[in-house]
Scaffold this motif. Structure first.
Motif, PDB file in Angstrom:
ATOM      1  N   ARG A   1     -23.881 130.359  26.672  1.00 23.79           N
ATOM      2  CA  ARG A   1     -23.531 130.882  28.017  1.00 23.79           C
ATOM      3  C   ARG A   1     -24.731 131.991  28.644  1.00 23.79           C
ATOM      4  O   ARG A   1     -24.564 132.039  29.921  1.00 23.79           O
TER       5      ARG A   1
ATOM      6  N   LYS B   1     -26.716 124.005  36.518  1.00 17.96           N
ATOM      7  CA  LYS B   1     -25.379 124.194  37.076  1.00 17.96           C
ATOM      8  C   LYS B   1     -25.194 122.777  37.558  1.00 17.96           C
ATOM      9  O   LYS B   1     -24.341 122.012  37.354  1.00 17.96           O
ATOM     10  N   GLU B   2     -26.298 122.110  38.021  1.00 17.57           N
ATOM     11  CA  GLU B   2     -26.238 120.760  38.790  1.00 17.57           C
ATOM     12  C   GLU B   2     -26.158 119.737  37.617  1.00 17.57           C
ATOM     13  O   GLU B   2     -25.613 118.419  37.728  1.00 17.57           O
TER      14      GLU B   2
ATOM     15  N   VAL C   1     -25.130 120.129  33.940  1.00 18.46           N
ATOM     16  CA  VAL C   1     -24.267 120.075  33.002  1.00 18.46           C
ATOM     17  C   VAL C   1     -22.960 120.096  33.579  1.00 18.46           C
ATOM     18  O   VAL C   1     -22.584 120.533  34.718  1.00 18.46           O
ATOM     19  N   LEU C   2     -21.875 119.740  32.417  1.00 18.69           N
ATOM     20  CA  LEU C   2     -20.606 119.415  32.741  1.00 18.69           C
ATOM     21  C   LEU C   2     -19.940 120.790  33.764  1.00 18.69           C
ATOM     22  O   LEU C   2     -20.177 121.839  33.005  1.00 18.69           O
ATOM     23  N   PRO C   3     -19.577 120.432  34.905  1.00 15.16           N
ATOM     24  CA  PRO C   3     -19.008 122.106  35.460  1.00 15.16           C
ATOM     25  C   PRO C   3     -18.414 122.855  34.747  1.00 15.16           C
ATOM     26  O   PRO C   3     -18.463 124.238  34.773  1.00 15.16           O
ATOM     27  N   THR C   4     -17.165 122.234  33.676  1.00 18.94           N
ATOM     28  CA  THR C   4     -16.646 123.398  32.917  1.00 18.94           C
ATOM     29  C   THR C   4     -17.339 124.322  32.083  1.00 18.94           C
ATOM     30  O   THR C   4     -17.130 125.205  31.706  1.00 18.94           O
ATOM     31  N   MET C   5     -18.518 123.714  31.854  1.00 19.02           N
ATOM     32  CA  MET C   5     -19.465 124.566  30.776  1.00 19.02           C
ATOM     33  C   MET C   5     -20.461 124.966  31.725  1.00 19.02           C
ATOM     34  O   MET C   5     -20.615 126.360  31.331  1.00 19.02           O
ATOM     35  N   SER C   6     -20.984 124.598  32.659  1.00 14.67           N
ATOM     36  CA  SER C   6     -22.055 125.338  33.501  1.00 14.67           C
ATOM     37  C   SER C   6     -21.585 126.495  34.145  1.00 14.67           C
ATOM     38  O   SER C   6     -22.230 127.473  34.689  1.00 14.67           O
TER      39      SER C   6
ATOM     40  N   HIS D   1     -19.749 128.967  33.293  1.00 16.28           N
ATOM     41  CA  HIS D   1     -20.115 130.188  32.668  1.00 16.28           C
ATOM     42  C   HIS D   1     -21.514 130.434  32.336  1.00 16.28           C
ATOM     43  O   HIS D   1     -21.679 131.612  31.498  1.00 16.28           O
TER      44      HIS D   1
END
Lengths: 361, 361
Positions: free
Chosen positions: B296, B320-321, B323-328, B330
């Motif tokens: 993170r 951000k664009e 990586v999977l939004p749930t991960m990025s 954070h």
């Protein structure tokens, strides 16, 4: 008691004296512990072994069929499930149907678990569920694009329904753990990459599963590798999955063959170009993984196995070409030793570890 | 004794009773240990503290200038070096010259170390060298493309020359350790990426530096990201370094400005497009790192800092664009808190840990 059981598990038939030596517990303590394990039926006495001088020792051994484990694999549709014994041997199987999503997928996995728990011929110590997506340590699926799941407290829901302990983890994570436990010496590092309807990796570092702070380690399938690429389940375009998952391979193979292609068609000479190109794309992504972790063992698994050697070779070659030679010289890319039941094996290993404290190896 | 010293180090001025409480050692043992540390001059008595009832306790404190550490940074040319005290405060500096490679680079770093050891005003407990490349735990540089080094036993060579303990590690690895120690709570995970003449990352997982089986973890600079790209030092084409290292940025900036560009020119509005494009390329590579590790905290460091916010913003946005939004969601991308002396700080922290067992935080 876990320590004694682990020793019996690892050693095979063994004596109380040997367990005491291995665990450094007092002989009287070991006798008490083995007594409890015998009472519970988890171990049995096998008769006498070879004497080291005095009275021949009585050997005790795991009773693998004394308990059952229910394992569920949601990494592909239909969902599959199995009843395994304490050594991971599969005793019975069941299959779901269709391609359920959302609430329906919860219902389907619940039905499957319930059915298998009912069919088990011995006490079920727990249910292990391997699912795609990000799963927190408490068994809540934080997100799983393929299932349209968002914050689904799967472990809690299933436990309420079937009344036995339930453990949930990411499919690739448990698969990596299973492959490591079966194939690698203690303390090794390994990346296991599953390519099926999705693409995901499980990472074992220095002998321990690395989950990451948000349980998302190895979620390489949704890294965008082509901004102008095809739309992905996750809502973006050009994720690695859109290029190398089975769906992409079959679409490309169908175009080349002029008819709907099946997974077995990926082994046809006509599909070799497509298979190699996908292997190259996966290798280019894994180059980053290998350079980041300096990991030497890459195991490939999942339905893509049908594509065979041209796929593996393209992955291996691309990693070699794209990572610093000093590092890539040591990288070994092979098919996972465990095949179709890899994820089920991982799911049951998870239950064994959580419920009996036994590391399956 | 290490435990007592670590406690004094962390707590600042403290009493023997407090050390005993913290370390759970017997008071008499602590008195003996503190006596030894006083004899060695590593700690001093400061007078009395506040009484908790009885006789006011005598406070003891680290004597930071009682010993010196020599730190060398070979991550950029000219090589730089410093004499630091036990708290990492830099007391003196030295600089090499030119852009030495091969044997000459060994000679240059030896000369610099020798000079600084000679200039130190207190006993030198050790020399810490941070170098680009893959460095094994024994201090042999397995390979460093920029220096044209291959299996150079640097720690052994320097120790033979200057007669004090020498520790050698990868520049980005020690930088990550320094940033983590200074800025993050215990147990955090972080990737620190240095962009200068090369590009490399240091990875701290759950509070520990992750080196990888061949000490190559984080060697992302030589991952090929463009097969048709420019030639790289390492002999390949299109490594990440050829796209985002300072040399590439300056070449592109020179073309836009119509004159030879300096690092400071990267902050000019005219260079913003170049800087953003490089940040985008780095972000695309780091997307794989973030997805692999689910980390993170991403810290950026090195001469590229001159490019400022447009660079950081492009890196952050691309991660951000991609990586999977749930991960990025954070992921936090920021400039390292430690600036120019980050690598020197890491090199001296390494010596402190190795020679006195003190973790610098």
């Amino acid at each position: 008691m876990r320590l004694a059981l682990q020793t019996i598990y690892r050693q095979g038939p063994t004596s109380r004296a040997e367990i005491a030596r291995e665990t450094r517990l007092a002989k009287a303590t070991v006798s008490d512990l083995v007594g409890l394990l015998l009472d519970q039926g988890l171990v049995v006495e096998l008769g006498t072994g070879v004497s080291a001088g005095g009275k021949p020792p009585t050997l005790v051994s795991l009773a693998p069929r004394s308990r059952s484990i229910v394992a569920l694999d949601m990494s592909a549709v239909p969902f599959t499930g199995a009843i395994a014994d304490l050594q991971g041997e599969i005793e019975d199987r069941a299959e779901g149907s269709g391609q359920p999503m959302g609430e329906e997928a919860v219902e389907e996995v619940g039905r499957l678990a319930e059915r298998l728990v009912g069919q088990a011929t011995s006490d079920v110590i727990g249910v292990g569920v391997a699912t795609p997506g990000l799963v927190d340590p408490g068994g809540t699926v934080r997100s799983a694009a393929h299932l349209d799941w968002d914050e689904v407290p799967l472990a809690r829901l299933l436990r309420a329904r079937i009344g036995v302990p339930v453990h949930v983890a990411n499919d690739s994570h448990v698969a990596a753990l299973a492959e490591y436990s079966h194939e690698f010496p203690e303390g090794e590092s390994l990346v296991l990459v599953r390519v099926g309807e999705g693409v995901g990796a499980g990472i074992v570092l220095d002998g321990r599963l690395y989950r990451g702070p948000g349980s998302g380690a190895g979620e390489i399938g949704h890294v965008v590798v082509d901004e102008d690429g095809l739309p992905c389940w996750c809502g973006r375009n050009g994720c690695l999955e859109t290029v190398v998952a089975i769906g992409a391979l079959l679409a490309n193979a169908s175009a080349v063959l002029g008819r709907p292609a099946s997974v077995d068609d990926l082994a046809l000479p006509a599909a070799e170009g497509i298979v190699s190109a996908a292997g190259h794309s996966l290798g280019a992504a894994l180059a980053h993984v290998v350079a980041t972790l300096d990991v030497r063992h890459v195991a490939l698994a999942g339905p893509v196995r049908a594509a065979g050697e041209p796929f593996r070779a393209a992955v291996a070659e691309t990693i070699k070409e794209r990572v610093l030679p000093t590092m890539s010289a040591h990288v070994d890319v092979r098919w996972a030793a465990l095949d179709a039941d890899l994820v089920l094996a991982g799911a049951s290993a998870m239950v064994l570890a959580a419920e009996l404290g036994v590391v399956w190896r």
